[in-house]
Design a protein around this motif. Sequence first.
Motif, PDB file in Angstrom:
ATOM      1  N   GLY A 201       4.179  -4.567   6.542  1.00 36.07           N
ATOM      2  CA  GLY A 201       4.476  -5.892   6.019  1.00 36.07           C
ATOM      3  C   GLY A 201       4.665  -5.934   4.525  1.00 36.07           C
ATOM      4  O   GLY A 201       4.651  -7.016   3.915  1.00 36.07           O
ATOM      5  N   GLY A 202       4.838  -4.758   3.912  1.00 37.68           N
ATOM      6  CA  GLY A 202       5.021  -4.690   2.471  1.00 37.68           C
ATOM      7  C   GLY A 202       3.741  -4.859   1.681  1.00 37.68           C
ATOM      8  O   GLY A 202       3.786  -4.973   0.448  1.00 37.68           O
ATOM      9  N   GLN A 203       2.591  -4.849   2.390  1.00 34.67           N
ATOM     10  CA  GLN A 203       1.302  -5.023   1.734  1.00 34.67           C
ATOM     11  C   GLN A 203       0.582  -3.684   1.601  1.00 34.67           C
ATOM     12  O   GLN A 203       0.702  -2.810   2.462  1.00 34.67           O
ATOM     13  CB  GLN A 203       0.432  -5.993   2.538  1.00 34.67           C
ATOM     14  CG  GLN A 203       1.019  -7.395   2.653  1.00 34.67           C
ATOM     15  CD  GLN A 203       1.224  -8.040   1.299  1.00 34.67           C
ATOM     16  OE1 GLN A 203       0.315  -8.079   0.478  1.00 34.67           O
ATOM     17  NE2 GLN A 203       2.433  -8.542   1.066  1.00 34.67           N
ATOM     18  N   PRO A 204      -0.203  -3.496   0.535  1.00 35.27           N
ATOM     19  CA  PRO A 204      -0.926  -2.236   0.358  1.00 35.27           C
ATOM     20  C   PRO A 204      -1.889  -1.969   1.512  1.00 35.27           C
ATOM     21  O   PRO A 204      -2.440  -2.902   2.115  1.00 35.27           O
ATOM     22  CB  PRO A 204      -1.698  -2.450  -0.950  1.00 35.27           C
ATOM     23  CG  PRO A 204      -0.965  -3.530  -1.662  1.00 35.27           C
ATOM     24  CD  PRO A 204      -0.426  -4.428  -0.592  1.00 35.27           C
ATOM     25  N   ILE A 205      -2.090  -0.692   1.808  1.00 44.98           N
ATOM     26  CA  ILE A 205      -3.051  -0.275   2.818  1.00 44.98           C
ATOM     27  C   ILE A 205      -3.683   1.037   2.361  1.00 44.98           C
ATOM     28  O   ILE A 205      -3.010   1.881   1.756  1.00 44.98           O
ATOM     29  CB  ILE A 205      -2.390  -0.109   4.205  1.00 44.98           C
ATOM     30  CG1 ILE A 205      -3.444   0.145   5.282  1.00 44.98           C
ATOM     31  CG2 ILE A 205      -1.333   0.997   4.195  1.00 44.98           C
ATOM     32  CD1 ILE A 205      -2.880   0.137   6.700  1.00 44.98           C
ATOM     33  N   SER A 206      -4.952   1.188   2.626  1.00 45.02           N
ATOM     34  CA  SER A 206      -5.630   2.455   2.355  1.00 45.02           C
ATOM     35  C   SER A 206      -5.959   3.120   3.687  1.00 45.02           C
ATOM     36  O   SER A 206      -6.193   2.446   4.699  1.00 45.02           O
ATOM     37  CB  SER A 206      -6.916   2.225   1.547  1.00 45.02           C
ATOM     38  OG  SER A 206      -7.838   1.434   2.264  1.00 45.02           O
ATOM     39  N   VAL A 207      -5.956   4.441   3.679  1.00 46.82           N
ATOM     40  CA  VAL A 207      -6.263   5.221   4.878  1.00 46.82           C
ATOM     41  C   VAL A 207      -7.134   6.394   4.456  1.00 46.82           C
ATOM     42  O   VAL A 207      -6.784   7.124   3.521  1.00 46.82           O
ATOM     43  CB  VAL A 207      -4.993   5.760   5.584  1.00 46.82           C
ATOM     44  CG1 VAL A 207      -5.366   6.365   6.934  1.00 46.82           C
ATOM     45  CG2 VAL A 207      -3.937   4.673   5.747  1.00 46.82           C
ATOM     46  N   PHE A 208      -8.271   6.581   5.132  1.00 45.94           N
ATOM     47  CA  PHE A 208      -9.080   7.777   4.902  1.00 45.94           C
ATOM     48  C   PHE A 208      -9.161   8.573   6.195  1.00 45.94           C
ATOM     49  O   PHE A 208      -8.782   8.087   7.256  1.00 45.94           O
ATOM     50  CB  PHE A 208     -10.471   7.414   4.353  1.00 45.94           C
ATOM     51  CG  PHE A 208     -11.417   6.793   5.350  1.00 45.94           C
ATOM     52  CD1 PHE A 208     -12.367   7.574   6.006  1.00 45.94           C
ATOM     53  CD2 PHE A 208     -11.384   5.433   5.625  1.00 45.94           C
ATOM     54  CE1 PHE A 208     -13.256   7.014   6.912  1.00 45.94           C
ATOM     55  CE2 PHE A 208     -12.273   4.853   6.525  1.00 45.94           C
ATOM     56  CZ  PHE A 208     -13.211   5.649   7.170  1.00 45.94           C
ATOM     57  N   GLU A 209      -9.650   9.813   6.112  1.00 47.07           N
ATOM     58  CA  GLU A 209      -9.678  10.822   7.180  1.00 47.07           C
ATOM     59  C   GLU A 209      -8.286  11.442   7.339  1.00 47.07           C
ATOM     60  O   GLU A 209      -7.300  10.744   7.617  1.00 47.07           O
ATOM     61  CB  GLU A 209     -10.183  10.269   8.509  1.00 47.07           C
ATOM     62  CG  GLU A 209     -11.670  10.009   8.554  1.00 47.07           C
ATOM     63  CD  GLU A 209     -12.492  11.294   8.478  1.00 47.07           C
ATOM     64  OE1 GLU A 209     -12.040  12.357   8.960  1.00 47.07           O
ATOM     65  OE2 GLU A 209     -13.607  11.230   7.927  1.00 47.07           O
ATOM     66  N   SER A 210      -8.236  12.755   7.180  1.00 45.46           N
ATOM     67  CA  SER A 210      -6.945  13.446   7.127  1.00 45.46           C
ATOM     68  C   SER A 210      -6.118  13.277   8.400  1.00 45.46           C
ATOM     69  O   SER A 210      -4.905  13.129   8.341  1.00 45.46           O
ATOM     70  CB  SER A 210      -7.144  14.932   6.813  1.00 45.46           C
ATOM     71  OG  SER A 210      -7.948  15.559   7.806  1.00 45.46           O
ATOM     72  N   GLY A 211      -6.771  13.294   9.571  1.00 44.13           N
ATOM     73  CA  GLY A 211      -6.023  13.104  10.807  1.00 44.13           C
ATOM     74  C   GLY A 211      -5.400  11.723  10.883  1.00 44.13           C
ATOM     75  O   GLY A 211      -4.246  11.569  11.300  1.00 44.13           O
ATOM     76  N   ALA A 212      -6.161  10.707  10.467  1.00 47.43           N
ATOM     77  CA  ALA A 212      -5.634   9.341  10.460  1.00 47.43           C
ATOM     78  C   ALA A 212      -4.484   9.213   9.469  1.00 47.43           C
ATOM     79  O   ALA A 212      -3.504   8.509   9.736  1.00 47.43           O
ATOM     80  CB  ALA A 212      -6.752   8.353  10.118  1.00 47.43           C
ATOM     81  N   ILE A 213      -4.600   9.885   8.329  1.00 44.84           N
ATOM     82  CA  ILE A 213      -3.521   9.833   7.336  1.00 44.84           C
ATOM     83  C   ILE A 213      -2.244  10.460   7.900  1.00 44.84           C
ATOM     84  O   ILE A 213      -1.145   9.915   7.743  1.00 44.84           O
ATOM     85  CB  ILE A 213      -3.950  10.535   6.035  1.00 44.84           C
ATOM     86  CG1 ILE A 213      -5.133   9.805   5.395  1.00 44.84           C
ATOM     87  CG2 ILE A 213      -2.780  10.613   5.049  1.00 44.84           C
ATOM     88  CD1 ILE A 213      -5.781  10.575   4.254  1.00 44.84           C
ATOM     89  N   LEU A 214      -2.381  11.608   8.551  1.00 38.43           N
ATOM     90  CA  LEU A 214      -1.206  12.255   9.137  1.00 38.43           C
ATOM     91  C   LEU A 214      -0.539  11.353  10.166  1.00 38.43           C
ATOM     92  O   LEU A 214       0.698  11.233  10.207  1.00 38.43           O
ATOM     93  CB  LEU A 214      -1.607  13.590   9.775  1.00 38.43           C
ATOM     94  CG  LEU A 214      -1.957  14.711   8.812  1.00 38.43           C
ATOM     95  CD1 LEU A 214      -2.539  15.900   9.571  1.00 38.43           C
ATOM     96  CD2 LEU A 214      -0.738  15.147   8.002  1.00 38.43           C
ATOM     97  N   LEU A 215      -1.339  10.723  11.012  1.00 37.70           N
ATOM     98  CA  LEU A 215      -0.774   9.816  12.006  1.00 37.70           C
ATOM     99  C   LEU A 215      -0.099   8.619  11.339  1.00 37.70           C
ATOM    100  O   LEU A 215       0.989   8.193  11.756  1.00 37.70           O
ATOM    101  CB  LEU A 215      -1.871   9.340  12.956  1.00 37.70           C
ATOM    102  CG  LEU A 215      -2.358  10.377  13.967  1.00 37.70           C
ATOM    103  CD1 LEU A 215      -3.644   9.904  14.637  1.00 37.70           C
ATOM    104  CD2 LEU A 215      -1.287  10.664  15.008  1.00 37.70           C
ATOM    105  N   TYR A 216      -0.719   8.093  10.303  1.00 41.72           N
ATOM    106  CA  TYR A 216      -0.122   6.958   9.592  1.00 41.72           C
ATOM    107  C   TYR A 216       1.226   7.333   8.988  1.00 41.72           C
ATOM    108  O   TYR A 216       2.220   6.602   9.137  1.00 41.72           O
ATOM    109  CB  TYR A 216      -1.068   6.469   8.495  1.00 41.72           C
ATOM    110  CG  TYR A 216      -0.423   5.432   7.600  1.00 41.72           C
ATOM    111  CD1 TYR A 216      -0.266   4.118   8.028  1.00 41.72           C
ATOM    112  CD2 TYR A 216       0.078   5.783   6.347  1.00 41.72           C
ATOM    113  CE1 TYR A 216       0.363   3.178   7.228  1.00 41.72           C
ATOM    114  CE2 TYR A 216       0.709   4.850   5.535  1.00 41.72           C
ATOM    115  CZ  TYR A 216       0.851   3.550   5.977  1.00 41.72           C
ATOM    116  OH  TYR A 216       1.482   2.614   5.188  1.00 41.72           O
ATOM    117  N   LEU A 217       1.266   8.469   8.310  1.00 43.28           N
ATOM    118  CA  LEU A 217       2.514   8.888   7.669  1.00 43.28           C
ATOM    119  C   LEU A 217       3.612   9.132   8.697  1.00 43.28           C
ATOM    120  O   LEU A 217       4.775   8.790   8.480  1.00 43.28           O
ATOM    121  CB  LEU A 217       2.279  10.144   6.836  1.00 43.28           C
ATOM    122  CG  LEU A 217       1.343   9.993   5.636  1.00 43.28           C
ATOM    123  CD1 LEU A 217       1.086  11.352   4.988  1.00 43.28           C
ATOM    124  CD2 LEU A 217       1.909   9.007   4.612  1.00 43.28           C
ATOM    125  N   ALA A 218       3.229   9.728   9.834  1.00 42.20           N
ATOM    126  CA  ALA A 218       4.214   9.984  10.888  1.00 42.20           C
ATOM    127  C   ALA A 218       4.729   8.677  11.476  1.00 42.20           C
ATOM    128  O   ALA A 218       5.932   8.513  11.726  1.00 42.20           O
ATOM    129  CB  ALA A 218       3.594  10.858  11.967  1.00 42.20           C
TER     130      ALA A 218
END
Length: 209
Positions: A62-79
Motif C-alpha cells: 500500500g505504499g506504506q513502510p513495513i519492517s520485517v525481522f527473521e531472515s526466512g521471513a525477509i526472504l519470503l517478503y522480498l520474493a
Amino acid sequence: MIDLYTWNTPNGRKISVALEEIGLPYRVKPVDITKNQQFDPHFLSFSPNNRIPAIIDAEGPGGQPISVFESGAILLYLAEKTGRFLPRDLRARVPVLEWLMWQMGGFGPMPGQVHHFLMQPEGPARDYGLKRYHAETQRLYGVLDRRLAGRDYVATDGEPSIADFAILGWAWRHDRHQVPFDALPNVAAWYERMMARPATAKGFEVALS
C-alpha cells in the motif's frame, strides 16, 4: 528504498545476496553485534528478538513502510514483493518452502552450535558439544548432497530460489563448520555454481563498515 540492518554473518549474507539477485535498491545499516548494537532500543523497536538481519521497506504494501525481522521471513517478503525466486504455482512453491524451513530449522542452528563449541575451552563439555553438533551438521550436509544429485539448484529448475540463498549463507561457512566438500561433490558443484553468479558474489562483498 530498503534499509538492511545486518552484519557479516550467514543469516545477514542471505539477505544481501537476495537483494542483489532481485535487484532492489537498498542501503546497508551495519549492526555490529561484537559491540552489542543489536540491543539498541531503535533496533529492538523493529527487531524484537535482538537478532540481525532486519529490514525496513519504505515502499511496503500500500505504499506504506513495513519492517520485517527473521531472515526466512525477509526472504519470503522480498520474493512476494517482487515475484522473484519463489514460484507462484503451489506445487512448484512447496519444495522451496520445504527447503527454506529445512535451513531455518536445522542447517543454521546446528552449524551455529559447532561455531559456539569451537570457541569454548578444551574439556569434556566442549568435546561433547562438538561431537553432537558436528555429527548433525555433517548429516545435514549429506542430506543436501543427496538432494542436489542431478540438480542445479536445491528446489527449482532453471534458476535458484530463496531456498538456495538461505542455504548458501550457511554453506559459505563450511570451512568453519569443519566440513570439507571432498566427499560432497554435488554440494561442491552447487556452491561453485552459485558463487559464480555476479549478484550472489556481490552480496557476499557488501561493505559493513
